[in-house]
Scaffold this active site. Structure first.
Site: not given
Ligand code: F6R
Length: 260
Positions: A138, A136, A143, A67
Site C-alpha cells: 500500500h 502489502d 490497500e 492519511d
Molecule cells: C503513512 C502511510 C503508510 C506508511 C506505510 C509504511 O502516512 O501512508 O503508507 O507509509 O504503512 O509504514 P512504516 O513507515 O511505518 O513502515
C-alpha cells in the site's frame, strides 16, 4: 521511475531531504505532501536540522498529509496529527494554518474527503509527495484492490497493516479498522513522488511495485505510470530487485547537472 539504492537508510533519507530542501528554496510557497510511520522519521530529522542550521524556511510552505485514522482524537498519541506535530511541525517554522491532515472525526466523511481534495486543488496541487510503502504494497492507506484512480476516501485496513502498526497503539486490537486516505489518483496528481523503503520487510513489496506488473493488488505499482517517481531504498529493501546493478550504475553515473 528513478530507483536510488543506498547502502544505508540514513543516506537515502538525506537525499530525500536534499530534494525537498531544494524544492523549498526554489519555490518558498511549495506544497509538500507528508507521510507518517517509521520510515520518514530520519527524513524529518534532516529537515529540522536544515531549518535550524541552514535557515531552511518553511514559513510559506503548505502541507497535506496522506492519511488519518477514523475515530481517533487528534490529541491521541497515535494519531497522525500528533505524529506530525511531534516529529516535524512543532520543530520547524511552518504556519500551522497551512498544515492539513484528513479529519478522522468528521461527521460527514464523504463531504470532508471532497473538501480535502478541493483544498489540495486550491493550493495549486502538491509539488512533492513523501510516501512509505506497506509490507502489502500500500501507499497512503490504499490497500490492495484499491482503485488505481481513487480519490480521498475512507478505507478499511488489512489484517497485515493493523499488525504492522500495532506498535504505535500498544496492541493490534487497539488499531482502528478505518482510515481516511488520499487516493491513488490523488497521489498520481502530485508533481513528484518520493517513495522511501528500508529493511528486509519491504523487499518483496518494493520488487513487486518497481519490477512487477501495474496492478491494484500492489497499489504502489501505479507509480510506474508517474512521470516523476523516485524510489529511495537501502540494500535490504532492494534485496529482491532483479536489476539492482543497473539502478546503482545509473545513479553513480548521473551527469553533474542531474545530481541531487
Ligand atoms: C503513512 C502511510 C503508510 C506508511 C506505510 C509504511 O502516512 O501512508 O503508507 O507509509 O504503512 O509504514 P512504516 O513507515 O511505518 O513502515
Amino acid at each position: 521511475m528513478e530507483i536510488i539504492l543506498q547502502s544505508d537508510s540514513l543516506s537515502a533519507n538525506y537525499i530525500a531531504a536534499r530534494i525537498i530542501a531544494r524544492q523549498v528554496r526554489q519555490k518558498p510557497e511549495s506544497v509538500l505532501g507528508f507521510a507518517t510511520g517509521l520510515t520518514p522519521l530520519p527524513l524529518y530529522q534532516f529537515l529540522i536540522k536544515m531549518h535550524r542550521n541552514e535557515g531552511l524556511d518553511f514559513s510559506r510552505v503548505t502541507a497535506f498529509n496522506l492519511d488519518e485514522y477514523v475515530g481517533l482524537d487528534p490529541a491521541h498519541p497515535a494519531s497522525y496529527h500528533s505524529y506530525m506535530q511531534d516529529n516535524l511541525f512543532a520543530k520547524i517554522n511552518i504556519d500551522k494554518h497551512r498544515t492539513h491532515i484528513p479529519d478522522g472525526l468528521a461527521r460527514d466523511i464523504p463531504a470532508s474527503c471532497l473538501a480535502y481534495e478541493e483544498k489540495i486543488l486550491a493550493a495549486g496541487g502538491i509539488d512533492i509527495q513523501v510516501l512509505g510503502i506497506g509490507s502489502d504494497g500500500h501507499i497512503g492507506f490504499n490497500e490492495p484492490s484499491s482503485s488505481l484512480a481513487s480519490r480521498t476516501r475512507i478505507k478499511t485496513l488489512t489484517v497485515q497493516t493493523r499488525k504492522d502498526n500495532a506498535g504505535f497503539f500498544g496492541g493490534e486490537d487497539k488499531v482502528p479498522h478505518h482510515v481516511i486516505t488520499m487516493g491513488l489518483g490523488t497521489i498520481m496528481d502530485c508533481r513528484m513522488c518520493l517513495l522511501l523503503a528500508f529493511g528486509k520487510k519491504k523487499a518483496r513489496a518494493i520488487a513487486q511495485a518497481v519490477e512487477g506488473p501495474v496492478t491494484a493488488m500492489v497499489p504502489a505499482s501505479i507509480l510506474q505510470m508517474h512521470p516523476r517517481a523516485i524510489v529511495l531504498v537501502d540494500e535490504d529493501a532492494a534485496s529482491e530487485l532483479q536489476r539492482a546493478f543497473y539502478y546503482r550504475w545509473v545513479y553513480d553515473n548521473k551527469p553533474d547537472w542531474q545530481k541531487y
